[in-house]
Motif scaffolding. Structure first.
Motif, PDB file in Angstrom:
ATOM      1  N   PHE A 240       0.835  -1.215   0.000  1.00 39.25           N
ATOM      2  CA  PHE A 240       0.000   0.000   0.000  1.00 39.25           C
ATOM      3  C   PHE A 240       0.862   1.254   0.000  1.00 39.25           C
ATOM      4  O   PHE A 240       2.029   1.236   0.415  1.00 39.25           O
TER       5      PHE A 240
ATOM      6  N   TYR B 110       0.692   5.345   1.348  1.00 43.33           N
ATOM      7  CA  TYR B 110      -0.014   6.077   2.403  1.00 43.33           C
ATOM      8  C   TYR B 110       0.625   7.443   2.631  1.00 43.33           C
ATOM      9  O   TYR B 110       1.799   7.675   2.278  1.00 43.33           O
TER      10      TYR B 110
ATOM     11  N   ILE C  29      -6.987  -1.103   7.203  1.00 47.91           N
ATOM     12  CA  ILE C  29      -6.513  -1.840   6.025  1.00 47.91           C
ATOM     13  C   ILE C  29      -7.335  -3.107   5.805  1.00 47.91           C
ATOM     14  O   ILE C  29      -7.667  -3.469   4.662  1.00 47.91           O
TER      15      ILE C  29
ATOM     16  N   LEU D  52      -4.617   0.815  -1.253  1.00 45.73           N
ATOM     17  CA  LEU D  52      -4.201  -0.588  -1.178  1.00 45.73           C
ATOM     18  C   LEU D  52      -3.862  -1.089  -2.582  1.00 45.73           C
ATOM     19  O   LEU D  52      -4.740  -1.154  -3.462  1.00 45.73           O
TER      20      LEU D  52
END
Length: 292
Positions: free
Chosen positions: A194, A196, A233, A272
């Motif tokens: 992922f 972020y 998540i 994701l």
């Protein structure tokens, strides 16, 4: 010898003529004189005959009925007014109940976390909290926080998160999905890849995988992530984009040896990328985990 006497009785006059003759005989003649036209008309206008009386009584009964109908209408109007007054009296309580139902709250050992929309929050804020909220949004603008970034109102250890489209789950985690994604949600033991960006309550970016030039990856269920971040998540699908607001109770440990120095909400914008299945391999006395 004779003379005439005028006797007035009623609307018409009577004229009597007395003629005296010789001896004891006397002759009398009375003649009714016709009244003038004006007096005759006035008499006719003032005279009420039986037919008119009957007609008047017939007209009176509908009048009485209409009065009773009016009384019924007045009574019905009073009932409607009383019902409307009850509704008006109950309106504040209903609005307060509706406002309360639009505010989500989770009480933890680290304080209460609340979620409210902009309209509900602004209606219930005290003047002091309005100033705090305005200051928080002004600082976020200076830090160039993303669009739709939530506002934060702190009252001691309690915090209210203000924003549109956010959801609070049973653990007190707050999130908002921008893209849902496709596929299945990751579970413990799998590896997630992922990107972020992490922010504090002031909207300042404190960490980002984009700055490092490559996405982050880790396995779930090994306590390798902030608890609230991992919960967020697990609720995503590959290709999904979500903003996660982690309350202090689900946040990282605080102390000199950690990156975080105070108990506050952390905000993560997460995309994701992939979910990989992992398998543990055993080679003699050694083992490792391979994720594909």
């Amino acid at each position: 010898m004779s003379h005439m006497t005028l006797l007035q009785s009623g609307p018409a006059a009577t004229c009597c003529v007395y003629a005296f003759g010789s001896g004891r005989r006397m002759r009398t003649q009375c003649v009714r004189v016709r009244a003038s036209a004006e007096s005759q008309r006035s008499d006719e206008s003032s005279r009420v005959n039986r037919r008119q009386l009957i007609a008047g009584s017939l007209l009176l009964s509908p009048l009485l009925l209409s009065r009773s109908a009016v009384a019924d209408e007045v009574a019905a109007a009073e009932q409607v007014a009383a019902a409307a007054a009850d509704v008006v009296a109950a309106a504040p309580a209903a609005s307060e109940a509706a406002a309360a139902s639009e505010v989500s709250e989770k009480v933890t050992s680290e304080g209460a976390i609340r979620l409210a929309t902009d309209d509900v929050a602004l209606k219930n804020l005290t003047p002091t909290n309005r100033q705090i909220f305005a200051l928080n949004k002004r600082v976020q603008a200076q830090n160039r926080a993303p669009d739709d970034f939530p506002g934060f109102i702190r009252e001691g250890f309690d915090v209210t998160v203000v924003g549109e489209g956010y959801v609070m789950d049973n653990d007190g985690l707050i999130f908002k999905d921008f893209v849902v994604g496709n596929g299945t949600q990751p579970v413990d033991g799998q590896q997630v890849v992922f990107d972020y960006t992490a922010y504090n309550e002031s909207g300042a970016a404190i960490d980002s995988s984009y700055r490092k030039g490559r996405p982050a990856e880790t396995r779930l269920g090994i306590s390798g992530l902030i608890p609230g971040f991992e919960l967020g998540i697990k609720g995503m699908k590959p290709g999904g984009k979500r903003r996660i607001v982690v309350p202090p109770a689900l946040g990282p440990p605080v102390g000199p040896s950690t990156f975080f120095s105070a108990k506050q909400c952390e905000v993560f914008d997460v995309e994701l990328r992939k979910v990989r299945a992992c398998e543990r391999r055993q080679m003699l006395m050694f083992s490792d985990v391979v994720c594909e």
